[in-house]
Write an enzyme that holds these catalytic residues in place. Structure first.
Site, PDB file in Angstrom:
ATOM      1  N   LYS A 193      -6.056  -3.315  12.727  1.00  0.00           N
ATOM      2  CA  LYS A 193      -4.781  -3.358  13.452  1.00  0.00           C
ATOM      3  C   LYS A 193      -4.330  -4.796  13.647  1.00  0.00           C
ATOM      4  O   LYS A 193      -3.165  -5.123  13.458  1.00  0.00           O
ATOM      5  CB  LYS A 193      -4.884  -2.694  14.839  1.00  0.00           C
ATOM      6  CG  LYS A 193      -4.962  -1.207  14.915  1.00  0.00           C
ATOM      7  CD  LYS A 193      -3.718  -0.461  14.506  1.00  0.00           C
ATOM      8  CE  LYS A 193      -3.691  -0.236  13.025  1.00  0.00           C
ATOM      9  NZ  LYS A 193      -4.233   0.971  12.501  1.00  0.00           N
ATOM     10  N   HIS A 202     -27.254 -11.239  10.497  1.00  0.00           N
ATOM     11  CA  HIS A 202     -27.517 -11.295   9.054  1.00  0.00           C
ATOM     12  C   HIS A 202     -26.445 -12.095   8.313  1.00  0.00           C
ATOM     13  O   HIS A 202     -26.301 -11.964   7.106  1.00  0.00           O
ATOM     14  CB  HIS A 202     -27.639  -9.878   8.490  1.00  0.00           C
ATOM     15  CG  HIS A 202     -28.727  -9.090   9.137  1.00  0.00           C
ATOM     16  ND1 HIS A 202     -30.056  -9.385   8.953  1.00  0.00           N
ATOM     17  CD2 HIS A 202     -28.683  -8.063  10.021  1.00  0.00           C
ATOM     18  CE1 HIS A 202     -30.797  -8.542   9.678  1.00  0.00           C
ATOM     19  NE2 HIS A 202     -29.973  -7.734  10.334  1.00  0.00           N
ATOM     20  N   ASN A 260      10.954   6.634  -7.045  1.00  0.00           N
ATOM     21  CA  ASN A 260       9.781   6.255  -6.257  1.00  0.00           C
ATOM     22  C   ASN A 260       8.566   6.644  -7.083  1.00  0.00           C
ATOM     23  O   ASN A 260       8.451   7.792  -7.497  1.00  0.00           O
ATOM     24  CB  ASN A 260       9.800   7.017  -4.922  1.00  0.00           C
ATOM     25  CG  ASN A 260       8.479   6.944  -4.187  1.00  0.00           C
ATOM     26  OD1 ASN A 260       7.761   5.958  -4.320  1.00  0.00           O
ATOM     27  ND2 ASN A 260       8.165   7.975  -3.427  1.00  0.00           N
ATOM     28  N   GLY A 261       7.676   5.686  -7.339  1.00  0.00           N
ATOM     29  CA  GLY A 261       6.487   5.989  -8.141  1.00  0.00           C
ATOM     30  C   GLY A 261       6.273   4.899  -9.177  1.00  0.00           C
ATOM     31  O   GLY A 261       6.877   3.822  -9.096  1.00  0.00           O
ATOM     32  N   GLU A 305      -3.291  -6.489  10.179  1.00  0.00           N
ATOM     33  CA  GLU A 305      -2.113  -6.004   9.464  1.00  0.00           C
ATOM     34  C   GLU A 305      -0.807  -6.318  10.177  1.00  0.00           C
ATOM     35  O   GLU A 305       0.218  -6.482   9.521  1.00  0.00           O
ATOM     36  CB  GLU A 305      -2.206  -4.501   9.141  1.00  0.00           C
ATOM     37  CG  GLU A 305      -2.110  -3.583  10.318  1.00  0.00           C
ATOM     38  CD  GLU A 305      -2.260  -2.123   9.932  1.00  0.00           C
ATOM     39  OE1 GLU A 305      -1.788  -1.731   8.860  1.00  0.00           O
ATOM     40  OE2 GLU A 305      -2.861  -1.372  10.705  1.00  0.00           O
ATOM     41  N   GLU A 340     -11.436  -0.528  13.026  1.00  0.00           N
ATOM     42  CA  GLU A 340     -10.035  -0.153  13.190  1.00  0.00           C
ATOM     43  C   GLU A 340      -9.282  -1.205  14.016  1.00  0.00           C
ATOM     44  O   GLU A 340      -8.139  -1.554  13.712  1.00  0.00           O
ATOM     45  CB  GLU A 340      -9.960   1.255  13.831  1.00  0.00           C
ATOM     46  CG  GLU A 340      -8.593   1.760  14.194  1.00  0.00           C
ATOM     47  CD  GLU A 340      -7.602   1.824  13.029  1.00  0.00           C
ATOM     48  OE1 GLU A 340      -7.996   1.648  11.870  1.00  0.00           O
ATOM     49  OE2 GLU A 340      -6.404   2.025  13.317  1.00  0.00           O
ATOM     50  N   TRP A 381       9.641  -0.721  -2.234  1.00  0.00           N
ATOM     51  CA  TRP A 381       8.395  -1.472  -2.085  1.00  0.00           C
ATOM     52  C   TRP A 381       8.028  -1.879  -3.500  1.00  0.00           C
ATOM     53  O   TRP A 381       7.691  -1.041  -4.331  1.00  0.00           O
ATOM     54  CB  TRP A 381       7.319  -0.590  -1.464  1.00  0.00           C
ATOM     55  CG  TRP A 381       6.078  -1.347  -1.106  1.00  0.00           C
ATOM     56  CD1 TRP A 381       5.859  -2.049   0.049  1.00  0.00           C
ATOM     57  CD2 TRP A 381       4.881  -1.467  -1.893  1.00  0.00           C
ATOM     58  NE1 TRP A 381       4.599  -2.610   0.017  1.00  0.00           N
ATOM     59  CE2 TRP A 381       3.975  -2.276  -1.158  1.00  0.00           C
ATOM     60  CE3 TRP A 381       4.484  -0.999  -3.139  1.00  0.00           C
ATOM     61  CZ2 TRP A 381       2.712  -2.605  -1.631  1.00  0.00           C
ATOM     62  CZ3 TRP A 381       3.218  -1.328  -3.612  1.00  0.00           C
ATOM     63  CH2 TRP A 381       2.354  -2.116  -2.851  1.00  0.00           C
ATOM     64  N   CYS A 415       8.363   3.369  -1.601  1.00  0.00           N
ATOM     65  CA  CYS A 415       9.813   3.440  -1.774  1.00  0.00           C
ATOM     66  C   CYS A 415      10.347   4.713  -1.110  1.00  0.00           C
ATOM     67  O   CYS A 415       9.677   5.744  -1.101  1.00  0.00           O
ATOM     68  CB  CYS A 415      10.257   3.462  -3.238  1.00  0.00           C
ATOM     69  SG  CYS A 415       9.761   2.016  -4.164  1.00  0.00           S
ATOM     70  N   LYS A 444       4.263   2.371   4.650  1.00  0.00           N
ATOM     71  CA  LYS A 444       3.519   3.390   5.393  1.00  0.00           C
ATOM     72  C   LYS A 444       2.839   4.390   4.467  1.00  0.00           C
ATOM     73  O   LYS A 444       1.734   4.837   4.724  1.00  0.00           O
ATOM     74  CB  LYS A 444       4.492   4.107   6.320  1.00  0.00           C
ATOM     75  CG  LYS A 444       3.855   5.160   7.166  1.00  0.00           C
ATOM     76  CD  LYS A 444       3.748   4.727   8.603  1.00  0.00           C
ATOM     77  CE  LYS A 444       2.895   5.643   9.423  1.00  0.00           C
ATOM     78  NZ  LYS A 444       1.762   4.924  10.010  1.00  0.00           N
ATOM     79  N   ARG A 491       8.719   3.162   4.361  1.00  0.00           N
ATOM     80  CA  ARG A 491       8.090   3.326   3.047  1.00  0.00           C
ATOM     81  C   ARG A 491       8.172   2.063   2.183  1.00  0.00           C
ATOM     82  O   ARG A 491       7.558   1.992   1.134  1.00  0.00           O
ATOM     83  CB  ARG A 491       8.757   4.483   2.287  1.00  0.00           C
ATOM     84  CG  ARG A 491       8.692   5.799   3.005  1.00  0.00           C
ATOM     85  CD  ARG A 491       9.402   6.866   2.208  1.00  0.00           C
ATOM     86  NE  ARG A 491       8.673   7.193   1.012  1.00  0.00           N
ATOM     87  CZ  ARG A 491       7.694   8.074   0.946  1.00  0.00           C
ATOM     88  NH1 ARG A 491       7.331   8.728   2.023  1.00  0.00           N
ATOM     89  NH2 ARG A 491       7.072   8.309  -0.182  1.00  0.00           N
TER      90      ARG A 491
HETATM   91  C1  F6R Z   1      -3.192   1.120   8.738  1.00  0.00           C
HETATM   92  C2  F6R Z   1      -2.643   2.221   7.977  1.00  0.00           C
HETATM   93  C3  F6R Z   1      -3.164   2.441   6.606  1.00  0.00           C
HETATM   94  C4  F6R Z   1      -3.262   3.943   6.313  1.00  0.00           C
HETATM   95  C5  F6R Z   1      -3.654   4.167   4.849  1.00  0.00           C
HETATM   96  C6  F6R Z   1      -3.843   5.622   4.540  1.00  0.00           C
HETATM   97  O1  F6R Z   1      -2.622   1.043  10.002  1.00  0.00           O
HETATM   98  O2  F6R Z   1      -1.783   2.918   8.419  1.00  0.00           O
HETATM   99  O3  F6R Z   1      -4.387   1.822   6.418  1.00  0.00           O
HETATM  100  O4  F6R Z   1      -4.202   4.514   7.168  1.00  0.00           O
HETATM  101  O5  F6R Z   1      -2.660   3.641   4.021  1.00  0.00           O
HETATM  102  O6  F6R Z   1      -2.686   6.336   4.767  1.00  0.00           O
HETATM  103  P1  F6R Z   1      -2.698   7.899   4.983  1.00  0.00           P
HETATM  104  O7  F6R Z   1      -3.433   8.164   6.245  1.00  0.00           O
HETATM  105  O8  F6R Z   1      -1.249   8.268   5.086  1.00  0.00           O
HETATM  106  O9  F6R Z   1      -3.373   8.490   3.810  1.00  0.00           O
END
Ligand code: F6R
Length: 612
Positions: A489, A508, A99-100, A492, A485, A73, A2, A607, A27
């Site tokens: 990507k 395996h 937020n929280g 998501e 990774e 969120w 949020c 994010k 957010r």
């Molecule tokens: C994926 C992504 C998330 C963050 C994760 C940790 O693209 O961005 O998987 O890496 O939520 O976030 P931080 O790095 O802000 O602790």
């Protein structure tokens, strides 16, 4: 998660709030709402993006010089208008954004219901506003003190802002576990979850600390107390952020802009830290803990998501270069499983946002158990750098696309330097070797530039993959975390189910998935396991899998086997994740675009993950 934003001063609040919400939309984007103080409090709420709110509110009078705004969120309750913030006291005179998560909201709600309060939403937040109302009713305290007293009843995490019709010169803000920053203008104040909504109005900010309640009064300025009623002196800091970094700068999406910023962000993450001519490396945060670090029995990296993948790269780097045993832990698991941490262990937490709740909790646990905890974070002044003993910032600049790109390569850049510093300081690499690594490291930004030129080819590859429902990513050694990774990507932002695997693990189990419909992205750059990787590719081809290979420039063998390939510049294996991750970022970007997905704001995500 949020995003919260608030304004008090002499300007029109609404445009500031809306712009702020657009900046904070990363957010969360389930619903948005604002409350403005006119002759009484006026509220506008909409489910969905900030744009929906804007369209709706454009038909109404949005004047007023004081207001609060929220982008949600959803945690408790569906993302609809009723659950959208702000929430109100029974007489509609107090509005609150949050937020929280209020963990004891059910108990508090039950008690408030018994006392006659009616609840309109399913949120935990509504409890807060009624609790404040109840304290005020019973004690006749000022609103500020009522907020403070009410927060003593609350367990969980919060960043809140309170607006009240009876206190038209004031805003009240408080924080515990969720970020909050106050912008200090001339006779005006801004409040936000991060500095991005504030930066174009003022560089002077106060970061609110846990359990602090802030009274923002137009006449008397800022005063801070802890929830235990202790006075605190506001500490004003200067922001270093630049406004341009928050705009798309001609790119269609933030994600694409951030992918293309990597030559610069990698460079910035080593600027002033390395000197290849002298064979020298300087990391201020490490120096202070030199003895502890060089004598560490083991290093435990903890992080989430993409940052966890950066930690996996660090495992290879630290063990290879600094010869120290490494463990890599998901913060969410680490924090709950009573891990064995001994004196002499060092914990390194990695986080772009510096606010991830699980990572913060893992840090607290490690500190309680006596470990020295370092942080590798991107957002200056965020909670993790403040919670750790020391660390090193990545200088990637603000990352706004929800899918992390430049933050990942900046993390790997900083972790590489940490491993080199430790190896050199411990004597596991000598100065000549350090100098050779540094020369190679300095060459990375231009190699990344070159890797970005594969974009057109990557787009062609994306066209073939875009209709798939599944994908596999394979790599060995340093390319294994890159495969993880790459798969993250893709899933998501394009919602294709993708898995990353160490290529040798295929046999395996996962090899059963391979048929002519399965795209298999292989990281087959020239490294110690190149020949083995060729065998793994053959295993895929033998089962009619479609092979999309990332290869080193000049490669022959893999190109002959692959259905399509992308060539990237050669570099030492230890630095290769910085380059091989680039085409995979571009690939997920193009696939997502082709599937009509919202690249910068993928569904269900936010994010900054400030809830467990
Ligand atoms: C994926 C992504 C998330 C963050 C994760 C940790 O693209 O961005 O998987 O890496 O939520 O976030 P931080 O790095 O802000 O602790």
């Amino acid at each position: 998660m949020c995003g919260i934003v608030a304004y008090i001063g002499s300007r029109e609040a609404y445009p500031i709030l809306i712009k702020g919400l657009e900046r904070l939309e990363y957010r969360g984007y389930d619903s948005a709402g604002v409350a403005l103080l006119q002759s009484e409090i006026k509220v506008f709420k909409k489910s969905g993006k900030v744009q929906e709110l804007k369209d709706y509110a454009s038909k109404y009078d949005t004047s007023g010089n004081i207001g609060i705004g929220h982008t949600r969120w959803a945690t408790h309750g569906e993302p609809n208008e009723v659950n959208a913030h702000p929430h109100f006291s029974s007489d509609n005179k107090i509005a609150l954004i949050h937020n929280g998560i209020i963990e004891n909201y059910a108990v508090l709600k039950e008690e408030l219901v018994k006392r006659g309060y009616e609840f309109h939403s399913e949120t935990d937040t509504e409890v807060l506003v009624h609790l404040i109302e109840e304290v005020q009713k019973n004690t006749k305290l000022s609103l500020f003190d009522a907020v403070r007293v009410a927060l003593n009843e609350v367990t969980g995490a919060y960043a809140i802002v309170v607006l009240s019709e009876d206190n038209p010169q004031q805003l009240i803000a408080a924080r515990k576990g969720s970020p909050l920053v106050i912008g200090m203008g001339k006779d005006e104040f801004f409040v936000a979850s991060d500095a991005t909504p504030i930066i174009e109005y003022t560089n002077n900010v106060v970061y609110v600390d846990d359990e602090e309640v802030v009274l923002i009064d137009l006449k008397d300025g800022l005063s801070i107390k802890t929830i235990a009623n202790q006075e605190k002196t506001p500490y004003v800091q200067e922001l270093e952020m630049k406004l341009e970094t928050l705009e798309k700068g001609g790119y269609e999406h933030f994600m694409l802009k951030e992918i293309y910023e990597q030559p610069r962000s990698i460079y910035d993450s080593m600027r002033g830290r390395i000197d290849s001519k002298r064979g020298d490396i300087y990391l201020g945060g490490m120096l202070e803990y030199k003895n502890i670090l060089t004598q560490a029995n083991r290093i435990i990296f903890t992080a989430c998501g993409t940052s966890w993948h950066a930690a996996l790269v660090a495992e290879y780097l630290f063990e290879d270069i600094a010869r120290v045993p490494v463990e890599v832990e998901y913060a969410s698991e680490f924090r709950y499983r009573n891990p064995v941490i001994n004196q002499g262990d060092v914990v390194i937490a990695i986080s772009q946002s510096g606010e991830t709740a699980d990572t913060l909790a893992a840090i607290e646990l490690a500190k309680q158990k006596g470990a020295t905890v370092l942080g590798v974070c991107n957002v200056v002044g965020s909670s993790i750098p403040r919670a750790t003993h020391a660390g090193a910032y990545t200088h990637a600049g603000p990352e706004i696309g929800v899918a992390s790109t430049k933050a990942f390569t900046a993390q790997v850049t900083v972790l590489t330097q940490m491993a080199l510093w430790l190896g050199y300081t411990k004597g596991t690499i000598n100065q000549a070797k350090l100098a050779r690594y540094l020369v190679e490291l300095e060459a990375i930004p231009s190699k990344v530039e070159e890797a970005l030129k594969t974009d057109v080819e990557v787009e062609k590859m994306a066209r073939i993959i875009a209709d798939s429902e599944n994908a596999l990513y394979l790599g060995r050694g340093y390319n294994f975390p890159v495969a993880l990774e790459g798969a993250l990507k893709l899933k998501e932002i394009s919602y294709i189910h993708a898995e990353g695997y160490p290529a040798a693990e295929m046999k395996h189990g996962p090899i059963a998935l391979i048929d002519e419909n399965m795209p298999v992205v292989v990281l087959a750059t020239k490294n110690a396991q190149y020949e083995k990787m060729i065998s793994n590719i053959q295993e895929v081809k033998a089962r009619k899998g479609k092979v999309f290979a990332i290869v080193t420039k000049g490669d022959v063998a893999v190109k002959e086997m692959a259905d399509r390939w992308i060539e990237i510049p050669d570099c030492p294996e230890e630095l290769s994740p910085l380059i091989s991750s680039i085409p995979l970022q571009l690939l997920s970007y193009h696939v997502a675009l082709m599937r009509g997905c919202n690249v910068d704001q993928p569904r269900n995500l936010a994010k900054s993950v400030t809830v467990e």
